[in-house]
Design a protein around this motif. Structure first.
Motif: not given
Length: 233
Positions: A92-94, A114-115, A117-119
């Motif tokens: 997970a991005a976090a 990260l932006r 990957w999180e999307s």
């Protein structure tokens, strides 16, 4: 992005180093993950000296994306690189963000990664590099990949703990998906891995490892291996 059986199960060492519960192995060196990437995967493949427009890097084990970020730092341009990584258990991005806090050098480029990957993006775009993360079991996804790498980063969990990612069959697939004159580098010097890579067509050399690892392995695809794959039959 990941189904429940694909989600990595993590513990954290010193609050910053992710450790896979599934494989009982840390995601990067306790002695310094970014320095290890530079020593093993970049220097081991003769990079960035071999970079050129269209150069293709392929990787087994995406993990925290640290190898990708180290490649971005090493290649400010000119020319555009392609980076393909095979990952069965995407983080997970976090969790990636937490792990990357250990590396101040990537602070300037990590947010853009990260932006995306999180999307949920698996094609990640940067000014001088495009990365494609192929999710699933590499034993299935790598043979189906149409590409050929100029350099391989073999960065799965320890062969003793994740033998599936170091099998002779998968190393043979690595060889088939390597461009003429292409190379590999890996932190492991395990005998069965070295033998499998030699059988896949690489000249395999043992070199000094990083940190507490005495040895690592590098290699170049032999011209005879490339020729045999191009010949009829």
């Amino acid at each position: 992005m990941a189904s429940p059986d694909q989600t990595p199960m993590l513990d954290w060492r010193d609050e910053t180093i992710p450790v896979s519960r599934r494989f009982d192995d840390p995601y990067f060196s306790l002695a310094g993950g970014l320095d290890e990437t530079r020593h093993v995967f970049l220097a081991g493949n003769g990079l960035p000296g071999r970079f050129r427009d269209g150069f293709q890097i392929a990787e087994l084990g995406f993990g925290t994306g640290l190898n990708l970020l180290a490649t971005l730092l090493a290649h400010p341009g000119p020319g555009h690189l392609h980076f393909t990584s095979f990952e069965a258990f995407p983080m997970a991005a976090a969790d990636i963000a937490r792990a990357l806090q250990a590396f101040p050098e990537v602070a300037g480029i990590a947010p853009g990664f990260l932006r995306q990957w999180e999307s949920g993006e698996t094609t990640l775009r940067f000014p001088h590099l495009t990365a494609t993360i192929i999710l699933g079991d590499a034993r299935e996804t790598l043979p189906a990949w149409p590409g050929k790498a100029d350099a391989w980063f073999l960065d799965g969990f320890s062969p003793a703990k994740n033998p599936e990612l170091w099998s002779a069959e998968l190393m043979a697939a690595v060889g088939r998906h390597t461009a003429p004159g292409g190379s590999f580098a890996t932190y492991t010097a395990a005998g069965h891995v070295r033998r499998a890579l030699a059988e896949a067509g690489f000249t395999v050399t043992r070199k000094p490892g990083f940190g507490r690892k005495r040895h690592m392995s590098v290699g170049v695809l032999q011209p005879s291996a490339t020729a045999s794959r191009m010949s009829p039959g």
